[in-house]
Design a protein around this motif. Structure first.
Motif, PDB file in Angstrom:
ATOM      1  N   ASP A  90     -10.075  -2.705  12.896  1.00  0.00           N
ATOM      2  CA  ASP A  90      -9.136  -3.710  12.385  1.00  0.00           C
ATOM      3  C   ASP A  90      -8.371  -3.228  11.160  1.00  0.00           C
ATOM      4  O   ASP A  90      -7.453  -3.911  10.699  1.00  0.00           O
ATOM      5  N   ALA A  91      -8.713  -2.060  10.635  1.00  0.00           N
ATOM      6  CA  ALA A  91      -8.023  -1.526   9.456  1.00  0.00           C
ATOM      7  C   ALA A  91      -7.044  -0.425   9.823  1.00  0.00           C
ATOM      8  O   ALA A  91      -6.564   0.301   8.941  1.00  0.00           O
ATOM      9  N   ASP A  92      -6.693  -0.298  11.109  1.00  0.00           N
ATOM     10  CA  ASP A  92      -5.798   0.774  11.521  1.00  0.00           C
ATOM     11  C   ASP A  92      -4.397   0.631  10.943  1.00  0.00           C
ATOM     12  O   ASP A  92      -3.633   1.603  10.912  1.00  0.00           O
ATOM     13  N   ALA A  93      -4.045  -0.563  10.483  1.00  0.00           N
ATOM     14  CA  ALA A  93      -2.724  -0.742   9.868  1.00  0.00           C
ATOM     15  C   ALA A  93      -2.573   0.072   8.591  1.00  0.00           C
ATOM     16  O   ALA A  93      -1.439   0.298   8.132  1.00  0.00           O
ATOM     17  N   TYR A  94      -3.706   0.524   8.020  1.00  0.00           N
ATOM     18  CA  TYR A  94      -3.666   1.310   6.779  1.00  0.00           C
ATOM     19  C   TYR A  94      -4.014   2.770   7.032  1.00  0.00           C
ATOM     20  O   TYR A  94      -4.398   3.496   6.107  1.00  0.00           O
ATOM     21  N   ASP A  95      -3.878   3.218   8.270  1.00  0.00           N
ATOM     22  CA  ASP A  95      -4.213   4.584   8.667  1.00  0.00           C
ATOM     23  C   ASP A  95      -3.594   5.602   7.704  1.00  0.00           C
ATOM     24  O   ASP A  95      -2.388   5.589   7.463  1.00  0.00           O
ATOM     25  N   PRO A  96      -4.395   6.489   7.121  1.00  0.00           N
ATOM     26  CA  PRO A  96      -3.851   7.474   6.175  1.00  0.00           C
ATOM     27  C   PRO A  96      -2.873   8.454   6.812  1.00  0.00           C
ATOM     28  O   PRO A  96      -2.137   9.134   6.088  1.00  0.00           O
ATOM     29  N   ALA A  97      -2.868   8.555   8.136  1.00  0.00           N
ATOM     30  CA  ALA A  97      -1.890   9.403   8.811  1.00  0.00           C
ATOM     31  C   ALA A  97      -0.593   8.656   9.088  1.00  0.00           C
ATOM     32  O   ALA A  97       0.365   9.247   9.598  1.00  0.00           O
ATOM     33  N   ARG A 145      -5.706   3.854  -6.019  1.00  0.00           N
ATOM     34  CA  ARG A 145      -6.280   2.650  -6.615  1.00  0.00           C
ATOM     35  C   ARG A 145      -7.330   2.074  -5.666  1.00  0.00           C
ATOM     36  O   ARG A 145      -7.325   2.348  -4.459  1.00  0.00           O
ATOM     37  N   THR A 146      -8.264   1.311  -6.238  1.00  0.00           N
ATOM     38  CA  THR A 146      -9.278   0.638  -5.434  1.00  0.00           C
ATOM     39  C   THR A 146      -9.154  -0.863  -5.623  1.00  0.00           C
ATOM     40  O   THR A 146      -8.719  -1.329  -6.681  1.00  0.00           O
ATOM     41  N   PHE A 147      -9.539  -1.605  -4.592  1.00  0.00           N
ATOM     42  CA  PHE A 147      -9.497  -3.064  -4.671  1.00  0.00           C
ATOM     43  C   PHE A 147     -10.869  -3.672  -4.933  1.00  0.00           C
ATOM     44  O   PHE A 147     -11.020  -4.889  -4.941  1.00  0.00           O
ATOM     45  N   PHE A 148     -11.871  -2.807  -5.156  1.00  0.00           N
ATOM     46  CA  PHE A 148     -13.181  -3.304  -5.539  1.00  0.00           C
ATOM     47  C   PHE A 148     -13.229  -3.462  -7.053  1.00  0.00           C
ATOM     48  O   PHE A 148     -13.008  -2.490  -7.778  1.00  0.00           O
ATOM     49  N   PRO A 163     -14.844 -14.286   3.045  1.00  0.00           N
ATOM     50  CA  PRO A 163     -14.076 -14.906   4.140  1.00  0.00           C
ATOM     51  C   PRO A 163     -13.199 -13.889   4.867  1.00  0.00           C
ATOM     52  O   PRO A 163     -12.581 -13.017   4.247  1.00  0.00           O
ATOM     53  N   LEU A 164     -13.166 -14.018   6.205  1.00  0.00           N
ATOM     54  CA  LEU A 164     -12.364 -13.140   7.048  1.00  0.00           C
ATOM     55  C   LEU A 164     -11.332 -13.956   7.806  1.00  0.00           C
ATOM     56  O   LEU A 164     -11.488 -15.171   8.006  1.00  0.00           O
ATOM     57  N   GLU A 197      -8.999  -8.351   2.348  1.00  0.00           N
ATOM     58  CA  GLU A 197      -8.563  -7.435   3.403  1.00  0.00           C
ATOM     59  C   GLU A 197      -8.508  -5.979   2.953  1.00  0.00           C
ATOM     60  O   GLU A 197      -9.013  -5.093   3.655  1.00  0.00           O
ATOM     61  N   PRO A 198      -7.890  -5.632   1.807  1.00  0.00           N
ATOM     62  CA  PRO A 198      -7.909  -4.216   1.402  1.00  0.00           C
ATOM     63  C   PRO A 198      -9.306  -3.693   1.083  1.00  0.00           C
ATOM     64  O   PRO A 198      -9.594  -2.517   1.302  1.00  0.00           O
ATOM     65  N   MET A 199     -10.193  -4.558   0.570  1.00  0.00           N
ATOM     66  CA  MET A 199     -11.565  -4.137   0.337  1.00  0.00           C
ATOM     67  C   MET A 199     -12.227  -3.765   1.665  1.00  0.00           C
ATOM     68  O   MET A 199     -12.908  -2.729   1.774  1.00  0.00           O
ATOM     69  N   LEU A 200     -12.022  -4.601   2.660  1.00  0.00           N
ATOM     70  CA  LEU A 200     -12.609  -4.340   3.972  1.00  0.00           C
ATOM     71  C   LEU A 200     -11.999  -3.098   4.612  1.00  0.00           C
ATOM     72  O   LEU A 200     -12.689  -2.351   5.310  1.00  0.00           O
ATOM     73  N   ALA A 201     -10.703  -2.867   4.377  1.00  0.00           N
ATOM     74  CA  ALA A 201     -10.063  -1.669   4.922  1.00  0.00           C
ATOM     75  C   ALA A 201     -10.680  -0.406   4.309  1.00  0.00           C
ATOM     76  O   ALA A 201     -10.946   0.573   5.015  1.00  0.00           O
TER      77      ALA A 201
END
Length: 583
Positions: A306-313, A227-230, A294-295, A265-269
């Motif tokens: 800053d998006a490493d929390a969603y690392d695909p690995a 899924r995408t958040f855009f 806004p950030l 945040e998910p868009m930026l990730a």
């Protein structure tokens, strides 16, 4: 006991480039005598020889049907990419209706055009289809390789009346001008990013191409996979400029509401992981309709790290190497491996193979005779060993980020696949794998891809299928089986392993002590990807590699591991029945 992944950006390193260093490892490994060593994988930099411009020629007055068709094919190779000249070979009605953006057909060559009646037929060789997002969709069938063009007489000239809705280009032209990258979408639970390989044009506008492709969103066939958040209706305009200090200015236009900090945040990730493939980008500035998004903390830019929390690995994937030594599970670094906590670290257990959950907190083991699978924690205070599945010939299991355990029962050449989902094991149908002579199974850490080695008619195949997951994390179905690699005749695939979020290494026995190592992209694309095939000599029994590209990949022998990047071979201290990373 639970080493976790370093909180740094993933460094793009590829197993098969590193394989070249094996030449220096104690004579155990050698490379072919000829052929270049090239990098394999996604987003791996520009081509060595950028393609020059090509201005196609409009149709000549009085041109024959065959000449018109040949000219049309050539006109589609105009570069920079443009189709205005190609349209001049079409009837007025066909030019208005033609949609070359619907697909791309990449072919090796064409046979001489044949004219029969009012039609001209052109036969392609070794052709592949890309969809509207330039994602690989497989090879053309034999019937699809012949293209029939109907020509009509318009204003005294022959013109094509029924062009296929596709851009038709030679593979040599395509490989000079396009590169394979990954677009990052979320899994259905919105917990982890998923790479989806596509092709984008080479050149200085890589950031622009990446953002434009990302905004197109996933194709319809991936609707239950990612899924995408855009939201729909956003456009990045003509360019995504990158400043001298590495900030990509993504200015989106469209009639959409400004997202909150949490919603942005998910868009930026997605942007951060997609744009990090451009080496010039280190941060993102996102705006919609001229207003900054806004950030957190009032920041003006979003650092790609800053998006490493969603690392695909897997954001908390264990960095340890795990082994099975005399029935006991050990972990650590090569040469320094100690028993894990929990029941599998004490005593001697009837285990023939193991798989460790990504976080390092659970271990699944298969009995030496392959008839049972058990699970236990890696902490002494946790629950004891629990039986999860009885089978006939169970292979090494695999875990994903949702801590779903996937098991392959080889079943005497009629394989079944099972998933332990929320504590309950159930059988799940996998096209191209279920009922076949499958031997090995992988699941991507993001939980969206299942990979298996299947032997059929004397040929080993690497089969990749997509996993459909519900929003609550339940595996609902497995679909879209694709053959990504075939090894026929004497060679036999002995192991497969993830070497990145979207790349797989394939180890195949050539003969005796000679093994061939290939890499394949997780979409199975056979066109446009750089790949290294190399020969490894020695007592190699498997691969130990990870989707986390920060972890060194190893070739595993009976009593040692060979670091494919540091040019070193390390004894394991004692023979191991299994050596692998978490996953």
């Amino acid at each position: 006991m639970r080493p976790v992944k370093r909180p740094t950006a993933t460094v793009a390193r590829r197993l098969l480039v590193a394989a070249a260093v094996l030449l220096a490892v104690s004579g155990c490994v050698r490379l072919p005598d000829d052929g270049p060593v090239v990098e394999a994988g996604l987003g791996n930099g520009p081509v060595d020889h950028p393609a020059g411009a090509h201005d196609p020629v409009p149709p000549d007055t009085g041109a024959s049907r065959q000449t018109i068709v040949s000219g049309f094919l050539d006109a589609m190779t105009g570069w920079p990419n443009q189709i205005n000249v190609a349209k001049q070979y079409l009837t007025t009605e066909a030019a208005e209706a033609w949609n070359p953006g619907a697909a791309t057909i990449v072919y090796a060559d064409t046979l001489p055009a044949q004219e029969l009646g009012g039609e001209v037929s052109v036969e392609l060789t070794d052709a592949d289809r890309l969809d509207a997002n330039r994602a690989w969709r497989g090879s053309l069938s034999p019937a699809e390789l012949t293209l029939d063009f109907h020509l009509e007489f318009e204003d005294g000239e022959f013109r094509i009346a029924d062009p296929p809705d596709a851009l038709l280009v030679p593979a040599s032209w395509f490989q000079q001008r396009f590169r394979q990258v990954a677009l990052y979408f979320f899994d259905p639970t919105a917990q982890i990013l998923v790479p989806e390989p596509v092709f984008v044009p080479e050149g200085e506008q890589l950031a622009t191409s990446l953002v434009g492709a990302l905004l197109n969103g996933p194709s319809a066939r991936l609707s239950r996979v990612v899924r995408t958040f855009f939201p729909d209706g956003l456009d990045a305009g003509l360019s995504v400029p990158v400043s001298a200090d590495g900030v990509a200015d993504v200015a989106l236009a469209g009639e959409v509401a400004m997202p909150s900090v949490e919603a942005a945040e998910p868009m930026l990730a997605q942007l951060a992981w997609t744009l990090r493939q451009d080496p010039d980008v280190s941060a993102v500035r996102l705006s919609i309709g001229g207003e900054p998004v806004p950030l957190r903390g009032g920041a003006s830019v979003f650092d790609i790290d800053d998006a490493d929390a969603y690392d695909p690995a897997g954001a908390t994937t264990s960095t340890a190497l795990y082994g099975l030594r005399r029935g006991r599970v050990v972990y650590g670094a090569p040469g320094v491996m100690n028993p894990v906590g929990g029941p599998f670290g004490t005593g001697r257990h009837d285990l023939g193979d193991i798989a460790v959950a990504l976080g390092g907190d659970w271990i699944a083991g298969v009995s030496t005779d392959g008839t049972s699978a058990v699970v236990a924690p890696t902490t002494a205070t946790g629950p004891r060993i629990r039986a999860v599945l009885d089978g006939t010939d169970l292979a090494r299991p695999a875990w994903d980020h949702l801590e779903r355990l996937w098991l392959l029962d080889r079943g005497g050449g009629e394989a079944t696949v099972h998933v332990l989902d929320r504590g309950r094991a159930r059988q799940i149908e996998v096209p191209g794998v279920t009922g076949q002579a499958a031997r090995r199974l992988l699941v991507s850490p993001d939980g969206t891809r299942l990979v298996a080695v299947v032997r059929q008619d004397g040929v080993d195949r690497v089969v990749i299928a997509r996993i459909l997951t519900g929003p609550e994390g339940r595996a609902e179905d497995v679909v879209q089986s694709t053959v990504a690699e075939t090894v026929g005749g004497t060679p036999q695939i002995t192991d497969i392993a993830w070497t990145g979020p979207a790349t797989i290494a394939v180890l195949a026995r050539a003969s005796g002590r000679l093994f061939e190592v290939d890499t394949v992209v997780a979409d199975g694309a056979s066109v446009g990807s750089d790949a290294l095939s190399t020969i490894v000599s020695g007592r190699v029994v498997g691969l130990a590699a990870s989707a986390d590209e920060d972890l060194p990949p190893y070739a595993v022998t009976l009593d040692s591991v060979i670091d494919l990047e540091e040019q070193t071979e390390t004894a394991l201290g004692a023979p191991m029945d299994a050596v692998e990373y978490a996953g």
